[in-house]
Every structure is written in C-alpha cells, then in structure tokens.
Design a protein around this motif. Structure first.
Motif, PDB file in Angstrom:
ATOM      1  N   SER A 119      -0.169  29.824  -0.663  1.00 28.87           N
ATOM      2  CA  SER A 119      -1.266  28.778  -0.767  1.00 28.87           C
ATOM      3  C   SER A 119      -0.789  27.360  -1.060  1.00 28.87           C
ATOM      4  N   VAL A 120      -0.086  27.467  -2.094  1.00 27.60           N
ATOM      5  CA  VAL A 120       0.799  26.232  -2.338  1.00 27.60           C
ATOM      6  C   VAL A 120       1.491  25.486  -1.429  1.00 27.60           C
ATOM      7  N   ALA A 121       2.305  26.338  -0.693  1.00 30.06           N
ATOM      8  CA  ALA A 121       3.151  26.070   0.186  1.00 30.06           C
ATOM      9  C   ALA A 121       2.382  25.410   1.221  1.00 30.06           C
ATOM     10  N   VAL A 122       1.374  26.039   1.554  1.00 33.57           N
ATOM     11  CA  VAL A 122       0.484  25.361   2.808  1.00 33.57           C
ATOM     12  C   VAL A 122      -0.055  23.935   2.456  1.00 33.57           C
ATOM     13  N   LEU A 123      -0.442  23.793   0.985  1.00 32.78           N
ATOM     14  CA  LEU A 123      -0.746  22.470   0.545  1.00 32.78           C
ATOM     15  C   LEU A 123       0.132  21.349   0.715  1.00 32.78           C
ATOM     16  N   TRP A 124       1.362  21.563   0.179  1.00 34.38           N
ATOM     17  CA  TRP A 124       2.450  20.819   0.140  1.00 34.38           C
ATOM     18  C   TRP A 124       3.154  20.591   1.232  1.00 34.38           C
ATOM     19  N   GLY A 125       2.978  21.436   2.284  1.00 33.81           N
ATOM     20  CA  GLY A 125       3.376  21.258   3.604  1.00 33.81           C
ATOM     21  C   GLY A 125       2.518  20.365   4.340  1.00 33.81           C
ATOM     22  N   SER A 126       1.163  20.594   4.207  1.00 32.68           N
ATOM     23  CA  SER A 126       0.297  19.835   4.816  1.00 32.68           C
ATOM     24  C   SER A 126       0.292  18.389   4.184  1.00 32.68           C
ATOM     25  N   LEU A 127       0.601  18.016   2.994  1.00 30.90           N
ATOM     26  CA  LEU A 127       0.950  16.833   2.560  1.00 30.90           C
ATOM     27  C   LEU A 127       2.181  16.394   3.111  1.00 30.90           C
ATOM     28  N   GLY A 128       3.178  16.928   3.431  1.00 29.23           N
ATOM     29  CA  GLY A 128       4.236  16.631   3.944  1.00 29.23           C
ATOM     30  C   GLY A 128       4.200  16.037   5.383  1.00 29.23           C
TER      31      GLY A 128
ATOM     32  N   THR B  68       0.655  -1.345   0.075  1.00 31.06           N
ATOM     33  CA  THR B  68       0.187   0.177  -0.022  1.00 31.06           C
ATOM     34  C   THR B  68       0.673   1.175  -0.026  1.00 31.06           C
ATOM     35  N   PRO B  69       1.907   1.258   0.896  1.00 31.58           N
ATOM     36  CA  PRO B  69       2.691   2.419   0.746  1.00 31.58           C
ATOM     37  C   PRO B  69       3.267   2.988  -0.511  1.00 31.58           C
ATOM     38  N   SER B  70       3.658   1.905  -1.537  1.00 26.15           N
ATOM     39  CA  SER B  70       4.045   2.356  -2.649  1.00 26.15           C
ATOM     40  C   SER B  70       2.978   3.079  -3.541  1.00 26.15           C
ATOM     41  N   VAL B  71       1.790   2.587  -3.531  1.00 27.07           N
ATOM     42  CA  VAL B  71       0.557   3.078  -4.165  1.00 27.07           C
ATOM     43  C   VAL B  71       0.516   4.643  -3.569  1.00 27.07           C
ATOM     44  N   VAL B  72       0.567   4.751  -2.239  1.00 27.19           N
ATOM     45  CA  VAL B  72       0.426   6.021  -1.570  1.00 27.19           C
ATOM     46  C   VAL B  72       1.600   7.030  -2.121  1.00 27.19           C
ATOM     47  N   HIS B  73       2.730   6.435  -2.349  1.00 22.17           N
ATOM     48  CA  HIS B  73       3.811   7.318  -2.720  1.00 22.17           C
ATOM     49  C   HIS B  73       3.517   7.897  -4.016  1.00 22.17           C
ATOM     50  N   PHE B  74       3.212   7.058  -4.893  1.00 21.01           N
ATOM     51  CA  PHE B  74       2.884   7.221  -6.435  1.00 21.01           C
ATOM     52  C   PHE B  74       1.743   8.375  -6.409  1.00 21.01           C
ATOM     53  N   GLY B  75       0.736   7.991  -5.627  1.00 20.94           N
ATOM     54  CA  GLY B  75      -0.284   9.089  -5.545  1.00 20.94           C
ATOM     55  C   GLY B  75       0.007  10.442  -5.054  1.00 20.94           C
ATOM     56  N   VAL B  76       0.918  10.412  -4.212  1.00 18.82           N
ATOM     57  CA  VAL B  76       1.399  11.749  -3.771  1.00 18.82           C
ATOM     58  C   VAL B  76       2.213  12.526  -4.726  1.00 18.82           C
ATOM     59  N   VAL B  77       3.110  11.786  -5.425  1.00 15.16           N
ATOM     60  CA  VAL B  77       3.898  12.489  -6.638  1.00 15.16           C
ATOM     61  C   VAL B  77       2.769  13.267  -7.625  1.00 15.16           C
ATOM     62  N   LEU B  78       1.896  12.388  -8.001  1.00 12.57           N
ATOM     63  CA  LEU B  78       0.707  12.724  -9.080  1.00 12.57           C
ATOM     64  C   LEU B  78       0.110  14.019  -8.208  1.00 12.57           C
ATOM     65  N   LEU B  79      -0.263  13.939  -6.978  1.00 14.20           N
ATOM     66  CA  LEU B  79      -0.785  15.233  -6.611  1.00 14.20           C
ATOM     67  C   LEU B  79      -0.046  16.290  -6.460  1.00 14.20           C
ATOM     68  N   LEU B  80       1.294  16.158  -6.127  1.00 17.77           N
ATOM     69  CA  LEU B  80       2.265  17.249  -6.010  1.00 17.77           C
ATOM     70  C   LEU B  80       2.657  18.080  -7.257  1.00 17.77           C
ATOM     71  N   SER B  81       2.754  16.969  -8.484  1.00 16.23           N
ATOM     72  CA  SER B  81       2.569  17.626  -9.797  1.00 16.23           C
ATOM     73  C   SER B  81       1.580  18.425 -10.134  1.00 16.23           C
ATOM     74  N   ALA B  82      -0.018  17.925  -9.885  1.00 15.99           N
ATOM     75  CA  ALA B  82      -1.004  18.685 -10.186  1.00 15.99           C
ATOM     76  C   ALA B  82      -0.955  20.100  -9.376  1.00 15.99           C
ATOM     77  N   ILE B  83      -0.528  19.983  -7.926  1.00 19.09           N
ATOM     78  CA  ILE B  83      -0.659  21.330  -7.301  1.00 19.09           C
ATOM     79  C   ILE B  83       0.690  22.167  -7.580  1.00 19.09           C
ATOM     80  N   ALA B  84       1.660  21.605  -8.262  1.00 18.49           N
ATOM     81  CA  ALA B  84       2.660  22.280  -8.802  1.00 18.49           C
ATOM     82  C   ALA B  84       2.280  23.137 -10.223  1.00 18.49           C
ATOM     83  N   SER B  85       1.318  22.523 -10.723  1.00 21.64           N
ATOM     84  CA  SER B  85       0.670  22.851 -12.151  1.00 21.64           C
ATOM     85  C   SER B  85      -0.184  23.881 -12.240  1.00 21.64           C
ATOM     86  N   ALA B  86      -0.803  24.083 -11.114  1.00 16.52           N
ATOM     87  CA  ALA B  86      -1.772  24.823 -11.011  1.00 16.52           C
ATOM     88  C   ALA B  86      -1.420  26.293 -10.989  1.00 16.52           C
ATOM     89  N   PRO B  87      -2.134  27.057 -11.555  1.00 20.92           N
ATOM     90  CA  PRO B  87      -1.899  28.464 -11.590  1.00 20.92           C
ATOM     91  C   PRO B  87      -2.158  29.309 -10.481  1.00 20.92           C
TER      92      PRO B  87
END
Length: 151
Positions: free
Chosen positions: A52-61, A27-46
């Motif tokens: 705002s983005v720092a709060v999101l990735w900090g919360s994710l961390g 399960t952790p491998s799937v979670v890590h892949f999901g986090v990478v995908l989510l980080l990519s989406a967060i970083a790509s948003a305008p």
C-alpha cells in the motif's frame, strides 16, 4: 525562505512575465517541500504491509515526474529570466531524478524492501535539499540582482 522572497517583492507590481517566472521557479520549491512532508507522513503511518505504501509513494513519484515536465515547459516559456545550467540542474534534472527514484523504488519494494526504503529516504532528502537551494537562490536573486537592477 520562500516566504521571505514573497515579502521582499510584495510591494512591487507583478507583470505577466514575473508571474510566469514565479510558476517556473518559486512554485516548484513549495511543491518539493510539500512532497517531503507528505512522504514523511506516508512513511510514518502504521501500514500493514509494504504494498500500500509503495503504491502511494510510487504514484507520488510518477506525478512528480509529470510535474517536472510541466516545470521544464514553464522554464522555457517564461521570458523574464534566462536560466543557466544551475537552474536546469536544480529545477529539472535533480527533481526528475528524485521523483524517478520514488517511482522505481515502488516497483522494487516487494522484492527489496530495505533498499527501496533507503531509496525513498534518499529521494526525500534530495527534494529537501533542492527546495532549500532553490529558496535560497530566489532570495539571493531578489536581494542582490533584482534590487540592483531597480536602482
């Protein structure tokens, strides 16, 4: 690769110990892949600014750090497999470092935007490599170790 593992073991009955092992190692491998995908989406948003983005990735961390503690507990509780150093490294130490880097970079983002973004990229890349390594490890374990034990 994780789906290959699931396909390889799908026809076999699942014991309680195997289910615990799956929640600790697969399960952790799937979670890590999901986090990478989510980080990519967060970083790509305008975003309008970095806060705002720092709060999101900090919360994710921070959530990731808590999740690594849960995975550590699951690894200790499961009895189907005795973890070795490489398992502790790739399932606990490196993910903890990646998630901690995300949390730390969020605090640094207001003053040091560029280095913080590089730290986020490094954390995402580390999580991606961890997920690939762990998925490959699981495939190799089921193909070469478990299949030989069952013969």
């Amino acid at each position: 690769m994780q789906f290959v593992v699931i396909t390889l073991i799908a026809a076999k009955p699942i014991a309680q110990a195997d289910a615990q092992t799956g929640s600790a190692f697969a399960t952790p491998s799937v979670v890590h892949f999901g986090v990478v995908l989510l980080l990519s989406a967060i970083a790509s948003a305008p975003w309008d600014g970095i806060t705002s983005v720092a709060v999101l990735w900090g919360s994710l961390g921070l959530c990731g750090v808590v999740y690594v503690v849960i995975v550590t507990r699951r690894m200790r509780v499961q009895s189907a497999y005795q973890p070795v150093f490489e398992d502790w490294l790739f399932h606990v130490l490196l993910p903890f470092a990646a998630y901690a880097a995300l949390a730390i970079s969020a605090f640094a983002a207001r003053s040091y935007v560029r280095p913080a973004l590089f730290l986020v990229g490094a954390a995402a890349l580390l999580l991606l490599f961890i997920g690939i390594h762990n998925a490959w490890d699981a495939v190799m374990y089921h193909v070469f170790v478990r299949s030989k034990e069952e013969e």
